[in-house]
Design a protein around this motif. Structure first.
Motif, PDB file in Angstrom:
ATOM      1  N   ASP A 127       0.813  -1.213   0.000  1.00  0.00           N
ATOM      2  CA  ASP A 127       0.000   0.000   0.000  1.00  0.00           C
ATOM      3  C   ASP A 127       0.855   1.276   0.000  1.00  0.00           C
ATOM      4  O   ASP A 127       1.875   1.349   0.666  1.00  0.00           O
ATOM      5  CB  ASP A 127      -0.868  -0.032   1.261  1.00  0.00           C
ATOM      6  CG  ASP A 127      -1.886   1.067   1.288  1.00  0.00           C
ATOM      7  OD1 ASP A 127      -3.026   0.805   0.906  1.00  0.00           O
ATOM      8  OD2 ASP A 127      -1.527   2.206   1.674  1.00  0.00           O
ATOM      9  N   LYS A 128       0.400   2.274  -0.756  1.00  0.00           N
ATOM     10  CA  LYS A 128       1.179   3.510  -0.883  1.00  0.00           C
ATOM     11  C   LYS A 128       1.331   4.218   0.473  1.00  0.00           C
ATOM     12  O   LYS A 128       2.399   4.755   0.774  1.00  0.00           O
ATOM     13  CB  LYS A 128       0.492   4.451  -1.883  1.00  0.00           C
ATOM     14  CG  LYS A 128       1.317   5.682  -2.174  1.00  0.00           C
ATOM     15  CD  LYS A 128       0.693   6.540  -3.261  1.00  0.00           C
ATOM     16  CE  LYS A 128       1.587   7.741  -3.580  1.00  0.00           C
ATOM     17  NZ  LYS A 128       1.843   8.601  -2.425  1.00  0.00           N
ATOM     18  N   THR A 129       0.281   4.204   1.278  1.00  0.00           N
ATOM     19  CA  THR A 129       0.375   4.855   2.590  1.00  0.00           C
ATOM     20  C   THR A 129       1.412   4.159   3.470  1.00  0.00           C
ATOM     21  O   THR A 129       2.100   4.802   4.254  1.00  0.00           O
ATOM     22  CB  THR A 129      -0.995   4.866   3.294  1.00  0.00           C
ATOM     23  OG1 THR A 129      -1.976   5.294   2.367  1.00  0.00           O
ATOM     24  CG2 THR A 129      -0.986   5.798   4.483  1.00  0.00           C
ATOM     25  N   ILE A 130       1.536   2.817   3.324  1.00  0.00           N
ATOM     26  CA  ILE A 130       2.555   2.080   4.073  1.00  0.00           C
ATOM     27  C   ILE A 130       3.942   2.581   3.648  1.00  0.00           C
ATOM     28  O   ILE A 130       4.798   2.869   4.481  1.00  0.00           O
ATOM     29  CB  ILE A 130       2.435   0.559   3.797  1.00  0.00           C
ATOM     30  CG1 ILE A 130       1.179  -0.012   4.450  1.00  0.00           C
ATOM     31  CG2 ILE A 130       3.699  -0.179   4.246  1.00  0.00           C
ATOM     32  CD1 ILE A 130       1.339  -0.436   5.896  1.00  0.00           C
ATOM     33  N   ASP A 132       4.711   5.469   2.284  1.00  0.00           N
ATOM     34  CA  ASP A 132       4.882   6.839   2.796  1.00  0.00           C
ATOM     35  C   ASP A 132       5.212   6.823   4.283  1.00  0.00           C
ATOM     36  O   ASP A 132       6.052   7.584   4.751  1.00  0.00           O
ATOM     37  CB  ASP A 132       3.594   7.649   2.582  1.00  0.00           C
ATOM     38  CG  ASP A 132       3.403   8.044   1.129  1.00  0.00           C
ATOM     39  OD1 ASP A 132       4.410   8.060   0.386  1.00  0.00           O
ATOM     40  OD2 ASP A 132       2.263   8.323   0.731  1.00  0.00           O
ATOM     41  N   THR A 133       4.513   5.948   5.017  1.00  0.00           N
ATOM     42  CA  THR A 133       4.740   5.870   6.458  1.00  0.00           C
ATOM     43  C   THR A 133       6.187   5.487   6.755  1.00  0.00           C
ATOM     44  O   THR A 133       6.827   6.081   7.630  1.00  0.00           O
ATOM     45  CB  THR A 133       3.771   4.846   7.090  1.00  0.00           C
ATOM     46  OG1 THR A 133       2.436   5.235   6.813  1.00  0.00           O
ATOM     47  CG2 THR A 133       3.964   4.758   8.593  1.00  0.00           C
ATOM     48  N   ILE A 134       6.700   4.525   6.007  1.00  0.00           N
ATOM     49  CA  ILE A 134       8.087   4.080   6.223  1.00  0.00           C
ATOM     50  C   ILE A 134       9.052   5.257   6.031  1.00  0.00           C
ATOM     51  O   ILE A 134       9.910   5.510   6.873  1.00  0.00           O
ATOM     52  CB  ILE A 134       8.435   2.918   5.264  1.00  0.00           C
ATOM     53  CG1 ILE A 134       7.648   1.657   5.656  1.00  0.00           C
ATOM     54  CG2 ILE A 134       9.936   2.633   5.276  1.00  0.00           C
ATOM     55  CD1 ILE A 134       7.694   0.551   4.631  1.00  0.00           C
ATOM     56  N   VAL A 135       8.875   5.983   4.958  1.00  0.00           N
ATOM     57  CA  VAL A 135       9.761   7.131   4.696  1.00  0.00           C
ATOM     58  C   VAL A 135       9.557   8.204   5.760  1.00  0.00           C
ATOM     59  O   VAL A 135      10.516   8.751   6.314  1.00  0.00           O
ATOM     60  CB  VAL A 135       9.476   7.722   3.290  1.00  0.00           C
ATOM     61  CG1 VAL A 135      10.326   8.967   3.051  1.00  0.00           C
ATOM     62  CG2 VAL A 135       9.765   6.682   2.218  1.00  0.00           C
ATOM     63  N   SER A 136       8.284   8.459   6.093  1.00  0.00           N
ATOM     64  CA  SER A 136       7.966   9.484   7.080  1.00  0.00           C
ATOM     65  C   SER A 136       8.558   9.158   8.451  1.00  0.00           C
ATOM     66  O   SER A 136       8.910  10.045   9.211  1.00  0.00           O
ATOM     67  CB  SER A 136       6.445   9.617   7.178  1.00  0.00           C
ATOM     68  OG  SER A 136       6.103  10.478   8.215  1.00  0.00           O
ATOM     69  N   LEU A 137       8.681   7.855   8.753  1.00  0.00           N
ATOM     70  CA  LEU A 137       9.247   7.458  10.053  1.00  0.00           C
ATOM     71  C   LEU A 137      10.766   7.619  10.081  1.00  0.00           C
ATOM     72  O   LEU A 137      11.406   7.282  11.062  1.00  0.00           O
ATOM     73  CB  LEU A 137       8.861   6.015  10.383  1.00  0.00           C
ATOM     74  CG  LEU A 137       7.401   5.805  10.808  1.00  0.00           C
ATOM     75  CD1 LEU A 137       7.059   4.322  10.886  1.00  0.00           C
ATOM     76  CD2 LEU A 137       7.135   6.473  12.150  1.00  0.00           C
ATOM     77  N   ALA A 147      12.283  -2.518   4.809  1.00  0.00           N
ATOM     78  CA  ALA A 147      10.977  -2.497   5.475  1.00  0.00           C
ATOM     79  C   ALA A 147       9.858  -2.842   4.493  1.00  0.00           C
ATOM     80  O   ALA A 147       8.897  -3.527   4.848  1.00  0.00           O
ATOM     81  CB  ALA A 147      10.729  -1.133   6.116  1.00  0.00           C
ATOM     82  N   GLU A 151       7.320  -5.995   4.535  1.00  0.00           N
ATOM     83  CA  GLU A 151       5.871  -5.843   4.440  1.00  0.00           C
ATOM     84  C   GLU A 151       5.288  -6.756   3.357  1.00  0.00           C
ATOM     85  O   GLU A 151       4.160  -7.209   3.452  1.00  0.00           O
ATOM     86  CB  GLU A 151       5.574  -4.372   4.126  1.00  0.00           C
ATOM     87  CG  GLU A 151       4.290  -3.800   4.631  1.00  0.00           C
ATOM     88  CD  GLU A 151       3.910  -4.147   6.054  1.00  0.00           C
ATOM     89  OE1 GLU A 151       4.821  -4.342   6.894  1.00  0.00           O
ATOM     90  OE2 GLU A 151       2.720  -4.252   6.321  1.00  0.00           O
TER      91      GLU A 151
END
Lengths: 228, 354
Positions: A127-130, A132-137, A147, A151
């Motif tokens: 999923d794209k949000t996943i 984004d979340t990885i990069v955002s973290l 990561a 996933e």
């Protein structure tokens, strides 16, 4: 009909009594298919990831070609490796022709497109949000790749299962590269082909049952891992 | 703390953000409100350095955050973002919260301590051993929040964090947002299409429309002094009547609406074209003119009465809308066709430039 029932009885007999030849063939089959799936996983899961995580010209085309090669005929692989490894071929000096090592090389070539292609689709399925979340973290590029692979691990495992199944069940390349030498390069599939042509139906059936059981057991094991 | 300067973002021909300028102060809750598709998410993604702007700069503590990929990552590690979807990883709750700390190379012992503290903060300490897919939407979003705050970010970016949640889960998340802001002095930037939520939580609000920041201010400024018709409508000003200032005597202006003169607090001069804005909840309905401190009284005829839970929406023939309590409506025994008086204070009226 009688022939099949007799064959089944004989097959069970051969398996239960641990017939030395059957055991030999089975172990070699396992060794070759496990070696090729390990090598393929080590090289082509990273290759698939590399293709997925990088943008370059012709990426779409490359993926199309990889997917086309899913249907690569085993005899074509056999022919290719034959040309490379036979005594007169460019890699003939390695002495891999008519050896289990040569057969592993054949299987790796055969499985590589499936592993690469299915790895790419497994990673695209995250999923794209996943992502984004990885990069955002705060992941570095390399951490983000690891990561994302983590996933996609279940889908990548499905790729491994598909690759393994193709490897263990193929006969064309094993025959052409290994040569079906008794006690040396004879595997389950080549043995079945030979024994059937010689009229040893019971023996063939026994080997067939073993082959199916191997595929079944490995699938169960991998599925267990997948469900954890 | 964060300065956004002349930020633009276009995808192909489409301009999503146009020349956005913002300054966000340390420790404040800053909400960006605006209709869906107005560019709020794009702006947050640019601030979190997930995407690169087409032009313009983002300064984090005065330093250009987009200067290099190393600087982008270093800056990103001082922030966290919570998305509309919780996007939990396919693993346990505890494991989910560890990701940001592992990326930063924090040692095992500290990770354990911080993860437990973060789960405790969001009220899910006992969920540590649960598997992510077994959680409800609200619980999943709280785990995502724990995962975002565990790295002790200076800035927490929230993109419609409650858009998919039920009212109770929403309230819980809102409580946590305020708690995190008060307890850790975390600067919070939240995008929401829910103007009431924006108002509830914000120290300051920016209104975004079609890729532009059209107004920035404290909640009362945005809700009571919207700059133009579009903002007024978005923040719930239902009565917007074009008019002209007749006179202005020391800040007390007179304008004419529906044939009556009303008095308004304004600095606009006589002759200026204006939009007279009155929030529906600021209008009282009465049977008599009465003698009260309320300066403006209009005689109106009711055309429609619509119940809205605890409130009643009263619409008049000249399209004035008032929101009164159900109790008040019952006491007055209002019916469509009745002639009544609409009253409102001079301070309840805002004149926007027409």
């Amino acid at each position: 009909m009688n022939e099949i029932i007799n064959g089944l009885i004989k097959a069970i007999e051969l398996i239960v009594t641990l017939d030395p030849e059957v055991i030999d063939i089975t172990l070699l089959t396992l060794r070759i298919s496990i070696a090729s799936i390990l090598i393929t996983s080590l090289i082509f899961i990273p290759t698939g990831s590399l293709i997925h995580f990088h943008e370059f010209r012709g990426k779409r085309w490359l993926i199309n070609i990889i997917q086309t090669l899913f249907a690569l005929p085993t005899v074509v692989v056999g022919l290719l490796v034959f040309l490379l490894l036979s005594r007169a071929g460019p890699l003939g000096f390695l002495g891999f022709f008519f050896t289990p090592t040569g057969m592993v090389i054949g299987q790796v070539i055969l499985i590589a497109p499936i592993m690469t292609g299915l790895t790419i689709s497994a990673l695209s399925g995250v999923d794209k949000t996943i992502r984004d979340t990885i990069v955002s973290l705060g992941a570095t590029e390399f951490q983000a790749i690891l990561a994302t692979i983590k996933e996609a691990r279940y889908a990548i495992l499905a790729a491994v299962i598909a690759g393994y199944s193709r490897g263990i069940s193929e006969v064309g390349a094993a025959m052409m590269i290994g040569g079906n030498i008794r006690g040396y390069t004879r595997v389950l599939t080549t043995a079945i082909a030979l024994e059937t042509s010689m009229g040893n139906i019971e023996f063939s059936l026994a080997l067939g049952i073993i082959l199916m059981s191997l595929a079944f057991v490995i699938n169960i094991i991998l599925n267990r891992v997948q469900q954890r | 703390m964060i300065e956004v300067k002349r930020l633009s973002k276009r995808y192909g021909e489409k301009e999503i953000l146009k020349d956005v300028n913002l300054t966000i102060e340390r420790g404040e809750i800053f909400t960006i409100i605006g209709p869906t598709g107005s560019g709020k998410t794009t702006l947050l993604r640019l601030i979190d350095l997930l995407d690169r702007p087409t032009s313009g700069d983002i300064l984090f503590n005065g330093i250009d955050a987009n200067a290099s990929s190393k600087r982008r990552r270093e800056t990103r590690r001082k922030m966290s973002m919570l998305f509309q979807k919780p996007a939990l990883f396919k693993t346990g709750v505890y494991e989910n919260v560890t990701y940001g700390l592992k990326f930063r190379g924090i040692d095992r012992h500290s990770i354990d301590e911080k993860v437990k503290h973060a789960l405790d903060t969001v009220g899910l300490f006992d969920y540590a051993k649960r598997i992510a897919p077994t959680l409800s939407g609200g619980e999943a979003q709280r785990v995502a929040l724990a995962r975002a705050i565990v790295t002790e970010p200076e800035v927490l970016l929230l993109d419609e964090p409650t858009a998919n949640l039920d009212p109770i889960a929403t309230e819980k998340i809102e409580e946590l947002i305020v708690h995190i802001n008060r307890e850790y002095r975390t600067t919070i930037i939240m995008a929401t299409h829910d103007r009431i939520q924006g108002q509830r939580l914000a120290d300051r609000i920016a209104v975004m429309m079609s890729g532009e920041i059209v107004q920035v201010g404290q909640p009362h400024e945005i809700f009571y002094s919207p700059k133009n018709r579009e903002i007024a409508r978005f923040v719930g000003v239902e009565n917007i009547v074009p008019s002209v200032v007749e006179s202005n005597d020391g800040g007390l202006a007179v304008v004419n609406i529906f044939g009556s003169n009303i008095t308004v607090i304004s600095t606009l001069k006589a002759g200026e074209g204006v939009l007279v804005c009155i929030r529906p909840e600021d209008i009282m309905i009465s049977r008599e003119t009465g003698k009260s401190s309320v300066r403006n009284v209009l005689k109106v005829k009711i055309s429609k009465i619509v119940p809205l839970g605890p409130l009643v929406r009263v619409k008049t023939e000249n399209s004035l809308v008032a929101l009164i309590t159900r109790q008040a409506a019952e006491d007055l025994q209002l019916n469509a066709g009745d002639e009544v008086y609409a009253k409102f204070k001079a301070t309840s009226v805002h004149l926007a430039c027409g």
